[in-house]
Design a protein around this motif. Structure first.
Motif, PDB file in Angstrom:
ATOM      1  N   UNK A   6      11.120 -13.495 -15.377  1.00  0.00           N
ATOM      2  CA  UNK A   6      10.464 -12.198 -15.516  1.00  0.00           C
ATOM      3  C   UNK A   6      11.212 -11.224 -16.408  1.00  0.00           C
ATOM      4  N   UNK A   7      12.394 -11.566 -16.838  1.00  0.00           N
ATOM      5  CA  UNK A   7      13.079 -10.716 -17.793  1.00  0.00           C
ATOM      6  C   UNK A   7      14.539 -10.471 -17.489  1.00  0.00           C
ATOM      7  N   UNK A   8      15.175  -9.849 -18.476  1.00  0.00           N
ATOM      8  CA  UNK A   8      16.585  -9.490 -18.381  1.00  0.00           C
ATOM      9  C   UNK A   8      16.726  -7.981 -18.513  1.00  0.00           C
ATOM     10  N   UNK A   9      17.922  -7.509 -18.314  1.00  0.00           N
ATOM     11  CA  UNK A   9      18.236  -6.097 -18.486  1.00  0.00           C
ATOM     12  C   UNK A   9      17.865  -5.694 -19.919  1.00  0.00           C
ATOM     13  N   UNK A  10      16.948  -4.741 -20.086  1.00  0.00           N
ATOM     14  CA  UNK A  10      16.514  -4.370 -21.438  1.00  0.00           C
ATOM     15  C   UNK A  10      17.634  -3.767 -22.282  1.00  0.00           C
ATOM     16  N   UNK A  11      18.716  -3.358 -21.685  1.00  0.00           N
ATOM     17  CA  UNK A  11      19.829  -2.776 -22.445  1.00  0.00           C
ATOM     18  C   UNK A  11      20.983  -3.747 -22.650  1.00  0.00           C
ATOM     19  N   UNK A  12      20.791  -5.009 -22.309  1.00  0.00           N
ATOM     20  CA  UNK A  12      21.902  -5.955 -22.343  1.00  0.00           C
ATOM     21  C   UNK A  12      22.154  -6.552 -23.719  1.00  0.00           C
ATOM     22  N   UNK A  13      21.130  -6.688 -24.520  1.00  0.00           N
ATOM     23  CA  UNK A  13      21.315  -7.262 -25.844  1.00  0.00           C
ATOM     24  C   UNK A  13      21.371  -8.772 -25.883  1.00  0.00           C
ATOM     25  N   UNK A  14      20.966  -9.455 -24.848  1.00  0.00           N
ATOM     26  CA  UNK A  14      20.921 -10.913 -24.916  1.00  0.00           C
ATOM     27  C   UNK A  14      21.512 -11.598 -23.718  1.00  0.00           C
ATOM     28  N   UNK A  15      21.959 -12.835 -23.933  1.00  0.00           N
ATOM     29  CA  UNK A  15      22.420 -13.718 -22.870  1.00  0.00           C
ATOM     30  C   UNK A  15      23.496 -13.151 -21.972  1.00  0.00           C
ATOM     31  N   UNK A  16      23.762 -13.883 -20.895  1.00  0.00           N
ATOM     32  CA  UNK A  16      24.772 -13.505 -19.904  1.00  0.00           C
ATOM     33  C   UNK A  16      24.515 -12.130 -19.322  1.00  0.00           C
ATOM     34  N   UNK A  17      23.268 -11.855 -18.985  1.00  0.00           N
ATOM     35  CA  UNK A  17      22.944 -10.530 -18.467  1.00  0.00           C
ATOM     36  C   UNK A  17      22.131 -10.654 -17.184  1.00  0.00           C
ATOM     37  N   UNK A  18      21.995  -9.552 -16.444  1.00  0.00           N
ATOM     38  CA  UNK A  18      21.169  -9.595 -15.242  1.00  0.00           C
ATOM     39  C   UNK A  18      19.768 -10.102 -15.581  1.00  0.00           C
TER      40      UNK A  18
END
Length: 84
Positions: A6-18
């Motif tokens: 369903x998605x990742x943290x929109x402020x993470x910038x890519x992999x290894x993120x929530x």
């Protein structure tokens, strides 16, 4: 295991993120699968006062800005549960 992403943290910038997923094949019915950073000692201790984590549980942090993805995942898990 069928994980719906369903998605990742929109402020993470890519992999290894929530990230937020739903496991539609869990034995007890659909479950949210959350990926996040482990909480440090203070939040773990506070959580332990209310509901101590079992040996196979952990306390993680998920940014509030992911509420939209979490809401969509909850809706999908709820819908999948009615189809079991």
């Amino acid at each position: 295991m069928a994980l719906l992403f369903f998605g990742t943290d929109p402020n993470s910038g890519g992999g290894n993120c929530p990230a937020v997923r739903v496991d539609t094949d869990a034995a007890q019915g659909p479950e949210l699968v959350l990926q996040g950073k482990f909480a440090d000692a203070a939040p773990r201790a506070a959580c332990s006062q209310d509901s101590p984590p079992a040996d196979d549980e952990g306390v993680i942090r998920i940014p509030v800005r992911m509420a939209d993805q979490i809401g969509k995942a909850c809706d999908a898990a709820e819908a999948a549960g009615t189809q079991l």
